[in-house]
Design an enzyme around this catalytic site. Structure first.
Site, short mmCIF file in Angstrom:
data_model
loop_
_atom_site.label_atom_id
_atom_site.label_comp_id
_atom_site.label_asym_id
_atom_site.label_seq_id
_atom_site.Cartn_x
_atom_site.Cartn_y
_atom_site.Cartn_z
N ARG A 1 10.07 -7.06 13.16
CA ARG A 1 8.66 -6.79 13.35
C ARG A 1 7.80 -7.19 12.12
O ARG A 1 6.69 -7.40 11.90
CB ARG A 1 8.26 -5.26 13.60
CG ARG A 1 8.93 -4.95 14.98
CD ARG A 1 8.82 -3.30 15.03
NE ARG A 1 9.10 -3.06 16.53
CZ ARG A 1 8.96 -1.92 16.80
NH1 ARG A 1 8.98 -0.84 15.90
NH2 ARG A 1 9.31 -1.24 18.06
N ASP B 1 0.80 -1.14 0.12
CA ASP B 1 -0.11 -0.01 0.09
C ASP B 1 0.83 1.15 -0.01
O ASP B 1 1.59 1.47 0.80
CB ASP B 1 -0.85 0.06 1.09
CG ASP B 1 -1.73 1.12 1.23
OD1 ASP B 1 -2.92 1.09 0.65
OD2 ASP B 1 -1.49 2.37 1.76
N TYR C 1 3.36 9.74 -0.37
CA TYR C 1 4.36 9.12 0.51
C TYR C 1 5.70 9.21 -0.53
O TYR C 1 6.67 9.05 0.62
CB TYR C 1 4.22 7.37 0.78
CG TYR C 1 2.74 7.22 1.17
CD1 TYR C 1 2.14 8.34 1.95
CD2 TYR C 1 2.41 5.92 1.43
CE1 TYR C 1 0.89 7.80 2.37
CE2 TYR C 1 1.00 5.50 1.67
CZ TYR C 1 0.55 6.53 2.41
OH TYR C 1 -0.72 6.09 3.07
N ASN D 1 4.74 -9.16 12.23
CA ASN D 1 3.35 -8.82 11.86
C ASN D 1 2.61 -9.57 10.72
O ASN D 1 1.35 -9.61 10.39
CB ASN D 1 3.39 -7.37 11.14
CG ASN D 1 3.66 -6.39 12.48
OD1 ASN D 1 3.92 -6.77 13.44
ND2 ASN D 1 4.21 -5.31 11.90
N LYS E 1 -2.37 5.93 -4.49
CA LYS E 1 -3.67 6.83 -4.19
C LYS E 1 -3.51 7.96 -4.99
O LYS E 1 -2.28 8.50 -5.00
CB LYS E 1 -3.75 6.97 -2.75
CG LYS E 1 -3.73 5.66 -2.01
CD LYS E 1 -3.84 6.13 -0.41
CE LYS E 1 -3.65 4.66 0.29
NZ LYS E 1 -2.13 4.35 0.85
N HIS F 1 -7.33 9.54 -2.06
CA HIS F 1 -6.66 9.61 -0.91
C HIS F 1 -7.45 10.15 0.21
O HIS F 1 -7.72 9.67 1.29
CB HIS F 1 -5.40 10.22 -1.02
CG HIS F 1 -4.37 9.65 -0.11
ND1 HIS F 1 -2.76 9.75 -0.23
CD2 HIS F 1 -4.41 9.34 1.28
CE1 HIS F 1 -2.55 9.25 1.01
NE2 HIS F 1 -3.12 8.96 1.69
N LYS G 1 2.76 -1.08 8.80
CA LYS G 1 4.15 -0.66 8.32
C LYS G 1 5.30 -0.71 9.45
O LYS G 1 5.13 -0.60 10.65
CB LYS G 1 4.10 0.89 8.12
CG LYS G 1 5.34 1.80 8.00
CD LYS G 1 6.08 2.30 8.99
CE LYS G 1 7.48 2.80 8.88
NZ LYS G 1 8.00 3.24 10.13
N SER G 2 6.19 -1.23 8.88
CA SER G 2 7.66 -1.36 9.65
C SER G 2 8.83 -1.29 9.09
O SER G 2 8.78 -2.07 7.94
CB SER G 2 7.47 -2.70 10.49
OG SER G 2 8.74 -2.74 11.28
#
Ligand SMILES: NC(=O)c1ccc[n+]([C@@H]2O[C@H](COP(=O)([O-])OP(=O)(O)OC[C@H]3O[C@@H](n4cnc5c(N)ncnc54)[C@H](OP(=O)(O)O)[C@@H]3O)[C@@H](O)[C@H]2O)c1
Length: 282
Positions: A239, A46, A51, A243, A76, A109, A233-234
């Site tokens: 992690r 995503d 971003y 996740n 987006k 968005h 997110k990481s």
């Protein structure tokens, strides 16, 4: 072999229920994070023009040995491009930056109801064009309130496949989720762990100790069992792996209820309110 379930959207296409979000990952770190996620098994990414890392997401996806059809990529439309011609140019820019000839999902968005004469319906009709010509396999919205969804319904032919909204234990956002459920719109929960804010909550740490999982896994599993799509997110490899390990345990109804009861309503919102948000990046 993937253990991630898929959700069937209202256009008949499927989306992996668990993905990887790249908000706030600096461009120079993004390709590496996506590579780590691909190695772990994530097949859904995503991103967004806002971003600033679409190029690096595309680079990592294209460099993988996977067929394009095995990876689900969302981007987006940024807030400066709601006017139809701007939206067409921005979407072409997104595909060029990703280096892909289609995205699996393209979203508006933010609704920006106080800008552009509040006319996100014309913007939505342009996304319908992208879907018709196949360059966006599915189309949806993000941060739409139920009032915004009602206006789309009245003014266009396509029901959004998804609505990507803030949702986590401190802000369950259930009214908007319920509207989606009753209108065939899948909910994507952004900031699913509230950027870490909910992880020290005693209810969550209590459930985590009971089921032998981490607080993040418990919260992400809560989303999965509620039926929402998530993409934590990481940039921390351990992690990213943690996740992804959500499918070898279940929360019971009492645990789900206790976590849902942490909802603080509007006070729990961590991001902007979509009714008033009017940020346009320069
Ligand atoms: N449509 C929208 O308006 C919108 C808005 C916000 C977000 N999003 C999407 O939703 C995605 C996820 O939301 P988000 O990035 O805001 O927040 P999030 O996924 O809820 O949380 C990310 C934060 O939590 C930390 N974290 C991740 N896994 C962890 C774990 N297992 N244990 C402890 N801490 C952990 C990360 O730190 P490290 O990276 O240091 O490990 C990072 O600081 C975004 O990346 C983006 O794709 C969309």
């Amino acid at each position: 072999m993937s253990t991630v379930p898929t959700i069937t959207m209202n256009d008949g296409r499927t989306i992996p229920q668990l993905g990887f979000g790249v908000f706030q990952i600096p461009p120079e770190d993004t390709a590496k994070a996506v590579r780590v996620a691909l190695d772990v098994g994530y097949r859904h990414f995503d991103t967004a023009e806002m971003y600033g890392n679409e190029k690096q997401v595309g680079e990592a996806v294209r460099a993988s040995s996977l067929a394009r059809s095995e990876v689900f990529v969302t981007s987006k439309l940024n807030n400066g491009f709601h006017r139809p011609d701007d939206a067409r140019a921005a979407f072409a820019g997104t595909l060029a930056d990703l280096g892909l000839d289609y995205v699996d999902l393209f979203l508006i968005h933010w609704p920006l109801p106080t800008l552009y004469d509040g006319d996100f319906v014309s913007t939505w009709r342009v996304l319908e064009e992208f879907a018709r010509d196949g360059q966006a396999r599915s189309i949806g919205v993000s941060n739409f309130q139920d009032s915004h969804l009602r206006r789309l319904e009245a003014g266009s032919e396509t029901v959004p496949a998804v609505n990507q909204i803030e949702a986590h234990p401190y802000f369950t956002n259930d009214a908007v989720r319920d509207y989606g459920r009753s209108h065939g719109i899948a909910t994507e929960a952004w900031s699913p762990i509230a950027q870490g804010l909910v992880l020290d909550d005693p209810v969550i740490t209590g459930v985590a100790a009971k089921v032998g999982k981490t607080p993040a896994q418990v919260v992400l599993r809560w989303h999965i069992q509620r039926g929402d799509i998530v993409f934590p997110k990481s940039t921390t490899p351990a992690r990213i792996k943690e996740n992804f390990e959500l499918f070898d345990f279940e929360l019971d109804a009492a645990d789900i209820e206790a976590i849902t009861a942490l909802d603080r309503g509007e006070k729990g919102r961590t991001g902007p309110n979509p009714d008033t948000f009017d940020y346009v990046p320069k």
